[in-house]
Each structure stands twice: as structure tokens, then as C-alpha cells.
Design an enzyme around this catalytic site. Structure first.
Site, PDB file in Angstrom:
ATOM      1  CG  ASP A 170      -2.009   1.086   1.116  1.00 37.86           C
ATOM      2  OD1 ASP A 170      -2.375   1.455  -0.016  1.00 37.86           O
ATOM      3  OD2 ASP A 170      -2.467   1.560   2.167  1.00 37.86           O
TER       4      ASP A 170
ATOM      5  CE  LYS B 282      -2.104   5.338   1.964  1.00 40.33           C
ATOM      6  NZ  LYS B 282      -3.524   5.087   2.191  1.00 40.33           N
TER       7      LYS B 282
END
Length: 289
Positions: free
Chosen positions: A131, A133
């Protein structure tokens, strides 16, 4: 929670909320330091699968020991609930920094180098973030970069039991597929992740490339009006290399293209390769061309 004392932690501020818990700033009264604590919601604590995943995530984080990864200090279970005690990473997250526009090349490479270094350490331990980001990268006033929130990570060597776990995460984006849930933030997902297929360290390499592109351009590589539109763009949209600044060195463009190969078999094989290139460019900027 603010103002309460849980175990020996005084809760002083609310930092954020996601599907796997709420995060607070707290004061460790025994060691006299500020920490971040991630509290598993009460309804999740009654769910054996979610509770097991929270404990497993804590054990996984404890296996990571790197200056560019926010450290875990402990896992506490009290009558009030279960929570994880984490290093408090100060500073601005990269998503906030990017709201002001793109970063120049020197700053981009300066931020990318410790990210690659931390990811390499995680991958060598058998951990995939899943994940990545801008929002989970903190940049301290000193320039130190910390990688946060392995909330979707799982060991990819011998730990497949959770692959189809329909667990709500902070960035759960799409529905159940035959292979399992699609987890991650849509704009930074690898194509194989968006399809719900088996994910390994190459998904992080794709996300690394997407973040590098965004730092240079100030724009997300993939966007859409809905999550479905964004996922469709990840899977099929042409990559617009013309958005890169005209003076982007050829070496950086080559690295981006290797990271952003839709076919994982043709993608950069190891984030350590990116780390080596970034270090060489740092030592000798002329080599970047």
C-alpha cells in the site's frame, strides 16, 4: 480517547483512522517519550480473524529494523483493548508536500533513495508493503524519510493464509475476486494487484515508480472520477511520459519505465537495483544521463 491514560500511555492527540484501527499520539510515561499508538477498534477485537491479523502484523513489523521504517515499540493488550505502540514519525507526509506542486529533480531523488533503501530491507525480510503511497511517507524537518503503515503488508514467503481474507483496510478499493480481495490505494496499485492476483515485491516496485513519477510531475500517474475508473486506467491507460519535465534525465526515465512495466515478469526485478542507481546518481550526478 484524548485525555485518557491506557496502560502507561497518556493519549494526547488524534492522528488518523483506517479500517485496521485508529492512530493517536501518546506520551509514554515510563520512558518519557512521545509515541504513536494504533488501537484496534472494539468491534474488530471481537473478531478472531482480525485480531490474529493485527497480532501477525505487529510481529511482522518487529522483524523490520531500518532507519527509514517507523519502528514498532510494542504490542499491548489491556482491559481497554489491544493496541500497537509505534515510533512517532514527525514531519510532513509526502502527499501534503506534493499539494504545492512537483519536486525538483534533486529533491525527488533525495526522497526516493531512502524509500528504496527501506523497501529493500523489508523485501529482504520477506515483507511486501502492498500500500505504498505519498501519504505514508513522512519527511522530517531534518530531511529524514520514514516509511509508515504496513497495514496491508504480509509476509510473502510462506505466509499465504491471509491472501483471501476479506479484511477492510484503510484503502480497500474494490470487490472480491476469485483470487482474493483487492487491497491498496487504486492510483498506486500494480496491475496484478488491481486484478486480485498473487502479489509479491514487484507490486511495491510498481508503486515506487508511480510515486517517483508523481514527485517529478506533481500529478498522479493514474486518476479517474471513481475507484473503478482509476483501476481501469491502471490496467489499460497509456502512460503519458510527456508529462515529465523536459529536462528529466534519460537515466531517470529508464528507471521509471522499468518500474512501470505492466507485465510483472518484465518489471525491475529488485528494488535494490533502484537503490544502487539512486546512490550512484547521488555520488556522481553526471552518471544520471
Amino acid at each position: 480517547m484524548i485525555g485518557r491514560t491506557v496502560s502507561h500511555y497518556e493519549i494526547t492527540d488524534f492522528l488518523g483512522k483506517g479500517g485496521m484501527g485508529e492512530v493517536y499520539r501518546a506520551r509514554d510515561t515510563r520512558l518519557d517519550r512521545d509515541v504513536a499508538i494504533k488501537v484496534l477498534p472494539a468491534e474488530f477485537a471481537r473478531d478472531d480473524d482480525r485480531l490474529a491479523r493485527f497480532r501477525r502484523e505487529a510481529r511482522m513489523l518487529a522483524s523490520l529494523n531500518h532507519s527509514n521504517i517507523a519502528a514498532i515499540h510494542g504490542l499491548e493488550e489491556t482491559p481497554e483493548g489491544i493496541f500497537r505502540v509505534m515510533e512517532l514519525a514527525e514531519g510532513q507526509d509526502l502527499s501534503e508536500r506534493l499539494r504545492a506542486g512537483p519536486l525538483d529533480l534533486a529533491v525527488t531523488l533525495q526522497v526516493a533513495r531512502p524509500l528504496a533503501d527501506g523497501l529493500e530491507a523489508a523485501h529482504e525480510t520477506g515483507v511486501v508493503h502492498r500500500d505504498l503511497k505519498p501519504a505514508n511517507r513522512k519527511i522530517a524537518p531534518t530531511g529524514e524519510v520514514k516509511l509508515l503503515d504496513f497495514g496491508l503488508a504480509r509476509a510473502f514467503l510462506g505466509d499465504e493464509e491471509g491472501a483471501a481474507d476479506p479484511l477492510n483496510s484503510p484503502t480497500l478499493t474494490a470487490g472480491l475476486t476469485q483470487q482474493g480481495m483487492i487491497l491498496g490505494t487504486a492510483a498506486y496499485m500494480s496491475p496484478e494487484q488491481a486484478r486480485g492476483r498473487h502479489v509479491d515485491h514487484r507490486a511495491d516496485i510498481w508503486a515506487f515508480g508511480a510515486i517517483l513519477f508523481e514527485m517529478l510531475t506533481g500529478r498522479r500517474l493514474f486518476e479517474g472520477d471513481t475507484v473503478s475508473d482509476t483501476v481501469a486506467a491502471v490496467l489499460r491507460a497509456d502512460l503519458d511520459w510527456d508529462l515529465l519535465p523536459d529536462d528529466t534525465p534519460a537515466g531517470v526515465i529508464r528507471l521509471l519505465k522499468r518500474c512501470l512495466e505492466r507485465d510483472a515478469r518484465r518489471r525491475l526485478r529488485d528494488i535494490g537495483e533502484a537503490r544502487v542507481r539512486l546512490e550512484r546518481w547521488h555520488e556522481d550526478p553526471s552518471a544520471i544521463h
